[in-house]
Design a protein around this motif. Sequence first.
Motif, PDB file in Angstrom:
ATOM      1  N   ARG A   1      -0.799   9.084  -7.860  1.00 45.83           N
ATOM      2  CA  ARG A   1       0.307  10.019  -7.589  1.00 45.83           C
ATOM      3  C   ARG A   1       0.814  10.728  -8.849  1.00 45.83           C
TER       4      ARG A   1
ATOM      5  N   TRP B   1      -0.754   8.155  -0.992  1.00 46.88           N
ATOM      6  CA  TRP B   1      -1.520   9.027  -0.090  1.00 46.88           C
ATOM      7  C   TRP B   1      -2.923   8.473   0.086  1.00 46.88           C
ATOM      8  N   ASN B   2      -3.356   8.385   1.351  1.00 47.57           N
ATOM      9  CA  ASN B   2      -4.690   7.884   1.634  1.00 47.57           C
ATOM     10  C   ASN B   2      -5.293   8.685   2.790  1.00 47.57           C
ATOM     11  N   ASN B   3      -6.621   8.724   2.826  1.00 47.35           N
ATOM     12  CA  ASN B   3      -7.305   9.453   3.900  1.00 47.35           C
ATOM     13  C   ASN B   3      -7.683   8.502   5.033  1.00 47.35           C
TER      14      ASN B   3
ATOM     15  N   HIS C   1       0.892  -1.162   0.000  1.00 49.24           N
ATOM     16  CA  HIS C   1       0.000   0.000   0.000  1.00 49.24           C
ATOM     17  C   HIS C   1       0.923   1.202   0.000  1.00 49.24           C
TER      18      HIS C   1
ATOM     19  N   ASN D   1      -4.980  13.807   3.412  1.00 49.35           N
ATOM     20  CA  ASN D   1      -4.324  12.554   3.048  1.00 49.35           C
ATOM     21  C   ASN D   1      -2.933  12.459   3.660  1.00 49.35           C
TER      22      ASN D   1
ATOM     23  N   ILE E   1      -7.551  11.677  -6.393  1.00 46.33           N
ATOM     24  CA  ILE E   1      -6.361  12.522  -6.360  1.00 46.33           C
ATOM     25  C   ILE E   1      -6.323  13.248  -5.031  1.00 46.33           C
ATOM     26  N   ARG E   2      -5.125  13.482  -4.509  1.00 46.36           N
ATOM     27  CA  ARG E   2      -4.968  14.194  -3.245  1.00 46.36           C
ATOM     28  C   ARG E   2      -5.282  15.670  -3.459  1.00 46.36           C
TER      29      ARG E   2
ATOM     30  N   ASP F   1      -8.573   2.531   4.888  1.00 46.90           N
ATOM     31  CA  ASP F   1      -9.117   1.412   4.131  1.00 46.90           C
ATOM     32  C   ASP F   1      -8.287   1.186   2.879  1.00 46.90           C
TER      33      ASP F   1
ATOM     34  N   THR G   1      -0.286   3.342 -10.462  1.00 39.63           N
ATOM     35  CA  THR G   1      -0.728   4.148  -9.320  1.00 39.63           C
ATOM     36  C   THR G   1      -0.033   5.503  -9.289  1.00 39.63           C
TER      37      THR G   1
ATOM     38  N   MET H   1      -9.655   6.133   0.270  1.00 41.28           N
ATOM     39  CA  MET H   1      -9.219   5.541  -0.995  1.00 41.28           C
ATOM     40  C   MET H   1      -7.794   6.001  -1.331  1.00 41.28           C
ATOM     41  N   LEU H   2      -7.006   5.052  -1.805  1.00 43.72           N
ATOM     42  CA  LEU H   2      -5.636   5.391  -2.185  1.00 43.72           C
ATOM     43  C   LEU H   2      -5.675   6.316  -3.406  1.00 43.72           C
ATOM     44  N   LYS H   3      -4.891   7.395  -3.344  1.00 41.14           N
ATOM     45  CA  LYS H   3      -4.892   8.381  -4.418  1.00 41.14           C
ATOM     46  C   LYS H   3      -3.815   8.067  -5.464  1.00 41.14           C
TER      47      LYS H   3
END
Lengths: 192, 250
Positions: free
Chosen positions: B5, A115-117, A112, A134, B249-250, A154, B220, B1-3
């Motif tokens: 880059r 950037w994630n929230n 993983h 994030n 996106i961040r 998550d 990613t 959710m993963l953004k």
Amino acid sequence: MIAIIDYGAGNVKSVENAVRKLGFETKITSNLEEIKQADKVIFPGVGEASTAMKYLKLKGLDVLIPTLKQAFLGICLGQQLLCKFSEEGNTKCLGIFDLKVKQFPATDIVPHMGWNNLIKTKTSLFEGVSDEDNFYFVHSYYCEIGENTTSECDYILPFSATLQKDNFYGTQFHPEKSGDIGSKILENFLKL
Amino acid sequence: MLKKRIIPCLDIKDGRTVKGINFIGLRDAGDPVELAKKYVNDGADELVFLDITATLEGRKTLIELVEKLSLEINIPFTIGGGISSVDDVEALLKAGADKVSINSAAVRRPELVQEIAQQFGNQCVVVAIDTKNIDGEDYVFINGGKIKTELKTIDWVKTVTELGAGEILLTSMDFDGTKNGFDTRMLKNISQICQLPIIASGGAGKMEDFTEVFSETTATGALAASIFHFNEIKISDLKENLKQNKIAIR
């Protein structure tokens, strides 16, 4: 003085730079006396769990860390080592948090990385931080969710993004690499 | 959710930023620290610095540059170029780099990937691959794209994954410098068998190219250089555009 625990691997320098920028004195050290005397202790982590635990044992840090009374922050692997067991190298860890560290199932891209929230945040570290912010994560193992979980993230499944029990805090993400919002988290910790 | 880059890449020679077109012909694009700070303010998610200096003096300059960057930059950054030993990696990580990118040296001695991963963790090992399509097959090229190897890109990605790479930086030599968009065919092809994060590189020319690469491939991250250095696309505008196109996106 803020002690930053050095254990031979990883990028402790960015943590030191981030803390100094906030106006605090730092010392990168693995000396038991210096760590005991510090105002706060930061335990940054990158690398592999069993190697890191071996090093902590060699230095007597495995015995010292659980006895510390000042605010203590474990980052990334640092948070994972505060749990009781890690699947990475089947490693018995420090046991502050009664949680297991597990490997992500290979149903999506691992590590993983990026950037994630966070969700369900409930810790004093998050003052001034919003749910849309994030943070930078990079890990292949995660801490389960339990009663010490203070926020979740998550990815593949929900896991503990941050943990807290008494004076022990942990973040799975890297606050020192999470831009200005990461600095805010560090600042909140340093001002505890 | 993963953004997803957005990653500007700065080619470094003797401490300055340069960018070649199709790996030939270099133009000066300024001071790396200032550029890096500007990109962080604009919303870059990560930075990559590729050192193309060949001299020993230049390498020492690089370490000083990494130290300066580490003081000024509070997002992750990767250093690549000319890394061929665990000692090189240790010096760069100690100076404050978060990850290192290895390319030709990994092809010459694949165990290097394993050695770095074991000592410093998989998360810091980015394997950079320059790939070119020849008669319908994607092949790995080394030495800045000058030497063709017999390695098929798809096999090399599998090998470095097993050896402990944490991420793949995949540059299409066919598309690099063309500004005609990312090589989605190649990226799709490789990402089908790749469990690691992939950074797409080569060919970015307009904002739509980024939407395309993120919606049509599993990359990613997307990397670009000159379009950012010469202000053709501003990162903050690009990210706004991606958000409108429903890319995380961040």
